[in-house]
Motif scaffolding. Structure first.
Motif, short mmCIF file in Angstrom:
data_model
loop_
_atom_site.label_atom_id
_atom_site.label_comp_id
_atom_site.label_asym_id
_atom_site.label_seq_id
_atom_site.Cartn_x
_atom_site.Cartn_y
_atom_site.Cartn_z
N ARG A 63 0.83 -1.21 0.00
CA ARG A 63 0.00 0.00 0.00
C ARG A 63 0.86 1.26 0.00
NH1 ARG A 63 -2.67 0.88 5.49
NH2 ARG A 63 -0.55 1.63 5.84
N ASP A 64 1.83 1.31 0.91
CA ASP A 64 2.62 2.53 1.09
C ASP A 64 3.72 2.69 0.06
OD1 ASP A 64 0.96 2.86 3.26
OD2 ASP A 64 2.48 2.31 4.74
N GLY A 65 4.26 1.58 -0.45
CA GLY A 65 5.38 1.66 -1.36
C GLY A 65 5.02 1.65 -2.84
N ILE A 66 3.85 1.08 -3.17
CA ILE A 66 3.47 0.97 -4.58
C ILE A 66 2.08 1.56 -4.85
CG2 ILE A 66 2.96 -0.66 -6.46
CD1 ILE A 66 5.07 -2.54 -5.20
N LEU A 67 1.07 1.03 -4.18
CA LEU A 67 -0.31 1.38 -4.50
C LEU A 67 -0.60 2.87 -4.35
CD1 LEU A 67 -3.14 0.41 -5.31
CD2 LEU A 67 -3.58 0.00 -2.88
N MET A 68 -0.38 3.40 -3.16
CA MET A 68 -0.73 4.80 -2.92
C MET A 68 0.12 5.77 -3.75
SD MET A 68 -3.40 4.67 -1.24
CE MET A 68 -3.58 6.44 -1.05
N PRO A 69 1.43 5.59 -3.83
CA PRO A 69 2.19 6.52 -4.67
C PRO A 69 1.72 6.55 -6.12
CG PRO A 69 3.69 5.30 -3.24
CD PRO A 69 2.33 4.67 -3.10
N ARG A 70 1.43 5.39 -6.69
CA ARG A 70 1.01 5.36 -8.09
C ARG A 70 -0.39 5.93 -8.27
NH1 ARG A 70 3.96 -0.22 -9.88
NH2 ARG A 70 6.05 0.58 -9.52
N MET A 71 -1.29 5.65 -7.31
CA MET A 71 -2.63 6.22 -7.41
C MET A 71 -2.59 7.74 -7.22
SD MET A 71 -5.23 3.36 -5.96
CE MET A 71 -6.62 4.16 -6.76
N GLN A 72 -1.74 8.22 -6.33
CA GLN A 72 -1.63 9.67 -6.11
C GLN A 72 -1.05 10.39 -7.33
OE1 GLN A 72 0.51 9.74 -2.40
NE2 GLN A 72 -1.36 9.50 -1.20
N GLU A 73 -0.18 9.71 -8.07
CA GLU A 73 0.36 10.28 -9.32
C GLU A 73 -0.73 10.39 -10.37
OE1 GLU A 73 3.40 7.58 -10.58
OE2 GLU A 73 4.78 8.16 -8.98
N GLY A 74 -1.71 9.52 -10.29
CA GLY A 74 -2.76 9.45 -11.29
C GLY A 74 -2.43 8.37 -12.29
N ILE A 75 -3.37 7.48 -12.51
CA ILE A 75 -3.19 6.38 -13.45
C ILE A 75 -4.10 6.64 -14.65
CG2 ILE A 75 -3.49 3.89 -13.80
CD1 ILE A 75 -3.02 3.59 -10.73
N PRO A 76 -3.52 6.91 -15.80
CA PRO A 76 -4.36 7.18 -16.98
C PRO A 76 -5.37 6.05 -17.22
CG PRO A 76 -2.07 7.66 -17.46
CD PRO A 76 -2.10 6.97 -16.13
N GLY A 77 -6.64 6.40 -17.24
CA GLY A 77 -7.70 5.43 -17.45
C GLY A 77 -8.07 4.64 -16.22
#
Length: 100
Positions: A63-77
């Protein structure tokens, strides 16, 4: 002890799920480190994801190392809103045995 996570994305779609998973799971189709089970599908009000991790700590690391950082960056689509989250300690885990 295994640790379960249920994410409910209200209004979520299969296309958003596929874009999001492509951004947070390994590209070879395997599960992230520490995750032992993953299931997802449409539900009454959107899209539901169920994941079982080896431990609460492995969930938190993902959650803290992969999921949240990538979701906070925004995932196209991908999903645009955070999910409703339910977590639980798994006290009974039954797996189908391989038949001979």
């Amino acid at each position: 002890m295994s640790y379960g996570v249920v994410h409910q994305f209200k209004g979520g779609t299969k296309d958003q799920y596929e874009a999001s998973i492509a951004a947070v799971h390994p590209s070879d189709g395997s599960l992230p480190a520490g995750q032992v089970f993953h299931a997802a599908g449409p539900s009454a009000d959107g899209w539901t994801i169920v994941a079982i991790h080896e431990s609460k700590e492995s969930w938190e690391a993902f959650r803290d190392g992969i999921l949240m950082p990538r979701m906070q960056e925004g995932i196209p689509g991908g999903f645009t809103e955070p999910p409703e989250e339910t977590v639980f300690e798994v006290v009974n885990e039954v797996r189908a045995s391989a038949s001979a």
